[in-house]
Design a protein around this motif. Structure first.
Motif, PDB file in Angstrom:
ATOM      1  N   LEU A 183       8.883  -6.276 -11.818  1.00 43.21           N
ATOM      2  CA  LEU A 183       8.625  -6.401 -10.383  1.00 43.21           C
ATOM      3  C   LEU A 183       9.295  -5.249  -9.638  1.00 43.21           C
ATOM      4  O   LEU A 183       8.684  -4.567  -8.822  1.00 43.21           O
ATOM      5  N   ARG A 184      10.568  -5.012  -9.955  1.00 44.81           N
ATOM      6  CA  ARG A 184      11.314  -3.969  -9.267  1.00 44.81           C
ATOM      7  C   ARG A 184      10.679  -2.598  -9.497  1.00 44.81           C
ATOM      8  O   ARG A 184      10.488  -1.816  -8.560  1.00 44.81           O
ATOM      9  N   GLU A 185      10.308  -2.317 -10.745  1.00 49.04           N
ATOM     10  CA  GLU A 185       9.719  -1.012 -11.060  1.00 49.04           C
ATOM     11  C   GLU A 185       8.396  -0.786 -10.325  1.00 49.04           C
ATOM     12  O   GLU A 185       8.137   0.286  -9.786  1.00 49.04           O
ATOM     13  N   THR A 186       7.555  -1.813 -10.312  1.00 51.29           N
ATOM     14  CA  THR A 186       6.226  -1.613  -9.718  1.00 51.29           C
ATOM     15  C   THR A 186       6.291  -1.638  -8.186  1.00 51.29           C
ATOM     16  O   THR A 186       5.531  -0.931  -7.524  1.00 51.29           O
ATOM     17  N   VAL A 187       7.215  -2.431  -7.639  1.00 55.06           N
ATOM     18  CA  VAL A 187       7.385  -2.439  -6.181  1.00 55.06           C
ATOM     19  C   VAL A 187       7.907  -1.089  -5.706  1.00 55.06           C
ATOM     20  O   VAL A 187       7.483  -0.579  -4.665  1.00 55.06           O
ATOM     21  N   ASP A 188       8.793  -0.476  -6.489  1.00 56.25           N
ATOM     22  CA  ASP A 188       9.356   0.825  -6.107  1.00 56.25           C
ATOM     23  C   ASP A 188       8.286   1.897  -5.975  1.00 56.25           C
ATOM     24  O   ASP A 188       8.484   2.879  -5.264  1.00 56.25           O
ATOM     25  N   ARG A 189       7.176   1.731  -6.661  1.00 52.59           N
ATOM     26  CA  ARG A 189       6.114   2.748  -6.588  1.00 52.59           C
ATOM     27  C   ARG A 189       4.886   2.241  -5.851  1.00 52.59           C
ATOM     28  O   ARG A 189       3.818   2.817  -5.960  1.00 52.59           O
ATOM     29  N   SER A 190       5.043   1.159  -5.111  1.00 54.51           N
ATOM     30  CA  SER A 190       3.908   0.656  -4.328  1.00 54.51           C
ATOM     31  C   SER A 190       4.407   0.266  -2.937  1.00 54.51           C
ATOM     32  O   SER A 190       4.402   1.089  -2.030  1.00 54.51           O
ATOM     33  N   PHE A 191       4.917  -0.952  -2.798  1.00 54.45           N
ATOM     34  CA  PHE A 191       5.346  -1.402  -1.469  1.00 54.45           C
ATOM     35  C   PHE A 191       6.470  -0.535  -0.891  1.00 54.45           C
ATOM     36  O   PHE A 191       6.522  -0.312   0.312  1.00 54.45           O
ATOM     37  N   ASN A 192       7.355  -0.043  -1.744  1.00 63.23           N
ATOM     38  CA  ASN A 192       8.442   0.793  -1.237  1.00 63.23           C
ATOM     39  C   ASN A 192       7.991   2.227  -0.967  1.00 63.23           C
ATOM     40  O   ASN A 192       8.815   3.057  -0.600  1.00 63.23           O
ATOM     41  N   CYS A 193       6.730   2.506  -1.136  1.00 63.13           N
ATOM     42  CA  CYS A 193       6.189   3.841  -0.846  1.00 63.13           C
ATOM     43  C   CYS A 193       5.159   3.808   0.267  1.00 63.13           C
ATOM     44  O   CYS A 193       4.268   4.664   0.326  1.00 63.13           O
ATOM     45  N   ILE A 194       5.244   2.822   1.132  1.00 66.47           N
ATOM     46  CA  ILE A 194       4.330   2.812   2.276  1.00 66.47           C
ATOM     47  C   ILE A 194       5.135   2.745   3.563  1.00 66.47           C
ATOM     48  O   ILE A 194       6.262   2.250   3.580  1.00 66.47           O
ATOM     49  N   THR A 195       4.539   3.261   4.632  1.00 66.88           N
ATOM     50  CA  THR A 195       5.162   3.140   5.937  1.00 66.88           C
ATOM     51  C   THR A 195       4.077   3.176   6.999  1.00 66.88           C
ATOM     52  O   THR A 195       3.165   3.986   6.940  1.00 66.88           O
ATOM     53  N   VAL A 196       4.140   2.237   7.929  1.00 68.74           N
ATOM     54  CA  VAL A 196       3.286   2.325   9.111  1.00 68.74           C
ATOM     55  C   VAL A 196       4.110   2.950  10.230  1.00 68.74           C
ATOM     56  O   VAL A 196       3.703   3.917  10.857  1.00 68.74           O
ATOM     57  N   ASP A 197       5.311   2.431  10.449  1.00 70.40           N
ATOM     58  CA  ASP A 197       6.059   2.808  11.643  1.00 70.40           C
ATOM     59  C   ASP A 197       7.559   2.932  11.411  1.00 70.40           C
ATOM     60  O   ASP A 197       8.325   2.943  12.365  1.00 70.40           O
ATOM     61  N   SER A 198       7.980   3.008  10.149  1.00 77.78           N
ATOM     62  CA  SER A 198       9.381   3.247   9.786  1.00 77.78           C
ATOM     63  C   SER A 198      10.279   2.045  10.032  1.00 77.78           C
ATOM     64  O   SER A 198      11.467   2.114   9.749  1.00 77.78           O
ATOM     65  N   ASP A 199       9.739   0.955  10.562  1.00 78.57           N
ATOM     66  CA  ASP A 199      10.573  -0.203  10.875  1.00 78.57           C
ATOM     67  C   ASP A 199      10.581  -1.197   9.719  1.00 78.57           C
ATOM     68  O   ASP A 199       9.556  -1.779   9.382  1.00 78.57           O
ATOM     69  N   THR A 200      11.771  -1.382   9.111  1.00 73.60           N
ATOM     70  CA  THR A 200      11.920  -2.330   8.005  1.00 73.60           C
ATOM     71  C   THR A 200      12.093  -3.733   8.565  1.00 73.60           C
ATOM     72  O   THR A 200      12.970  -3.977   9.381  1.00 73.60           O
ATOM     73  N   SER A 201      11.271  -4.636   8.092  1.00 75.91           N
ATOM     74  CA  SER A 201      11.273  -5.994   8.624  1.00 75.91           C
ATOM     75  C   SER A 201      12.478  -6.804   8.166  1.00 75.91           C
ATOM     76  O   SER A 201      13.115  -6.501   7.160  1.00 75.91           O
TER      77      SER A 201
END
Lengths: 409, 409
Positions: A217-235
């Motif tokens: 999970l950690r490996e795949t999230v690091d190269r997917s969800f952690n590589c997107i940004t709409v507005d730089s604001d972390t929820s």
């Protein structure tokens, strides 16, 4: 409207996984806003959560319940998700409400409260409307089933400012067994996940020990969800959960891990990209491809600096080949001993920058033709090393401002 | 339109300092776009420049000429400034054009080329229109004089998307001498200066040795221009120059340095704030006041994280007391071991956050009343130490998007 085609896929059934949802009146009348996802006793589970220091009450409770189950060698049985209210910045009352929600579902379902993980998304700082939520739980439970329609309704039931439900599914072959991975996600604004996105739920029927599941999970999230940004604001509420029901192939041998990881990565990346396509006010889907960096962190720093630049984002919105703004953003990225004469920047197939300035081959017509496209790749070669990073982002439009200036009204 | 009142002050004459300007046709017909500032031989000079790796050709040349003069124990005699074109991202051609501009002014004025420092601002990546610029130099020289009107016209001649000319002036008493400090600045977008702003020119008649002058410039810029942000984008052309003509009091004794530094800080801060009041699309002037940090850097990190948040900026634009966005931004700031239960956040006099959530005393009506104001202070106490930082920013409006989506058209 989302950029490009974001269809909700036909989700295959995963045995033992049932999804229910209802319109509880938490968000708006007539909007599906409460979802229950039931997992079998055989499942293993992994989760990653926001690193925002003001993380929401349900994140605290979900982490605690997950840890408690693991201590007792059990796996949580339910994910309980509401939209319309984030239960964040709500202090002690928020913690009490999150626990109460788990208690209520546990009682109806005949499990312990720790077997329920709560997730919330929506406006920050308002107390959860508990009456509506508690009344909705048995309604959502009643509708639980394993069909593709149930997956799609669950996808709809977790949306906030999203305009489309987002799902991804893949079947990978492992010897004579077929392993299915289904996932849904939501998120449109306040999107610069750090560890996970604003809610992603992924289930597979594979058999995977918990530590390996967490690592994947950690490996795949690091190269997917952690590589997107709409507005730089972390929820405050980011969470991505992965469960393996243990019905299909055992993932243990290195070869199988690789095949499974590739499939999982594809599902994660599709979900993450769907968030960008449906980013608040998005009219463009932009890929930042940074190469020849000294480290992956350096590549990510350059990619995110460009992806967050309001001037680059407004130029993308205007389809204006104002490439000087890309150059200026690259130039202010936090990179030591940066030799700009080695930097090469391309807009799709058109070279815009080399030798410290405008590429001799560049002409405005070619640049404008690329900028007019709905999907654009900005390629940046730093000439310093071998590391790469890919980041996806959207543009900054009038609609982004309208959506966020009007969000609560 | 700028937020609040940004009048151009009546600038006193500084002996030996003459300013000239003309409409050279570099920017648009009928816009003052070329400025010459002449300094006396007696002057000392200090400068700080952008840290953007893609720094513009005139920045390279200005730094080289300044260093060359210092090596020969001389001081540059002219600042030559054009708007309408940044001469950035222009490679070798840009370097040649910047040097040619200096050569031309040097010849007309009878000084060496190294005695001229060039500054450019405007669109990035286009070659300088040399014919117009070279023809404008003798015209600008002809108009040189020391009057307040000349200062104001110079202020107008360096603007890009700015809507008002920006100046500040102070007279400080040092024993029986009066020391004057005059400054002009420009900047409205691509504003997150790192070492200096997008062009500031400050002159005093005091007598100050160069090393002390450079130290004072650096110290006061760090608490003025380096503490503002419109859109997080650091320009390729930032520069802030300070010259002391040596006509008035000698600044050498510690006591005098303190008095002079306080006066200089006030001029710098007024100029920096004027940039924010006239920030692209600005409808609000917002002060971020961070206290109780472990280090100044930590305080600055929190302040800039909030100041750059598009969600906070759109809520400010909407006058929406959506304080959860401020909390979420504070929570994602790069601070280690952050105990959110010790954080206190105020909107002007209204407490919004304490004990990890909404302050019990908070009510929406009071919050909305503050958010409706044109000038707002967001006070953030971290409960971790003694350090502070103050940062000024503007909101994110439809006009910001319009200005930057249409900038080149």
């Amino acid at each position: 409207m989302a950029v490009g085609n974001v269809p909700f896929p036909a989700m295959p059934t995963i045995k033992g996984v049932r999804l229910g949802s209802t319109m509880a009146g938490i968000k708006k009348p007539g909007r599906r806003d409460l979802v229950v996802i039931e997992l079998p006793e055989s499942a293993t589970m992994a989760g990653v959560f926001t690193r925002n220091a003001f993380c929401a009450a349900p994140v605290h409770v979900a982490k605690a319940h997950l840890a408690d189950c693991q201590t007792h060698q059990q796996t949580p049985r339910y994910w309980l998700i509401n939209t319309g209210n984030a239960n964040a910045g709500t202090g002690e009352v928020g913690m009490r409400d999150a626990k109460k929600s788990c208690d209520a579902l546990a009682e109806h379902a005949g499990v312990s409260p720790e077997a329920v993980l709560p997730f919330s998304t929506g406006v920050i700082g308002e107390p959860l409307p508990m009456d509506a939520l508690l009344a909705g739980i048995p309604e959502a439970l009643k509708t639980c089933d394993s069909s593709g329609a149930a997956w799609q309704q669950a996808g709809e039931g977790i949306l906030t400012t999203d305009t489309v439900a987002k799902g991804a599914s893949i079947v990978v072959e492992l010897g004579d067994k077929r392993v299915t991975i289904n996932g849904i996600t939501k998120g449109s604004g306040m999107i610069k996940p750090n560890m996970a996105t604003m809610l992603g739920f992924v289930v597979t029927d594979a058999t995977i020990a918990q530590p390996l599941l967490q690592q994947l999970l950690r490996e795949t999230v690091d190269r997917s969800f952690n590589c997107i940004t709409v507005d730089s604001d972390t929820s405050t509420n980011d969470a991505c959960m992965l469960a393996a029901t243990g019905e299909s192939a055992v993932i243990e041998a290195q070869e199988d891990i690789t095949i499974f990881r590739n499939g999982l990565q594809r599902v994660m990346t599709e979900l993450a990209q769907a968030i960008i396509r449906d980013g608040e006010g998005a009219t463009k889907f932009v890929t930042l491809q940074v190469e020849q960096a000294q480290s992956r962190q350096e590549a990510l720093d350059v990619a995110f600096t460009v992806a967050h630049s309001p001037l680059v984002k407004t130029a993308l919105y205007a389809s204006d080949a104002n490439w000087g703004r890309i150059l200026a953003a690259v130039g202010r990225a936090p990179v030591n001993d940066f030799d700009v004469n080695r930097v090469v920047i391309d807009l799709d197939e058109v070279r815009i920058v080399e030798d410290g300035g405008r590429a001799p081959s560049y002409n405005e017509e070619a640049g404008s033709a690329v900028m007019a496209r709905e999907e654009i790749t900005i390629g940046i070669k730093l000439g310093r090393g071998e590391q790469t990073a890919t980041v996806w982002t959207s543009d900054l439009s009038h609609d982004y401002v309208s959506i966020n200036a009007d969000y609560r009204s």
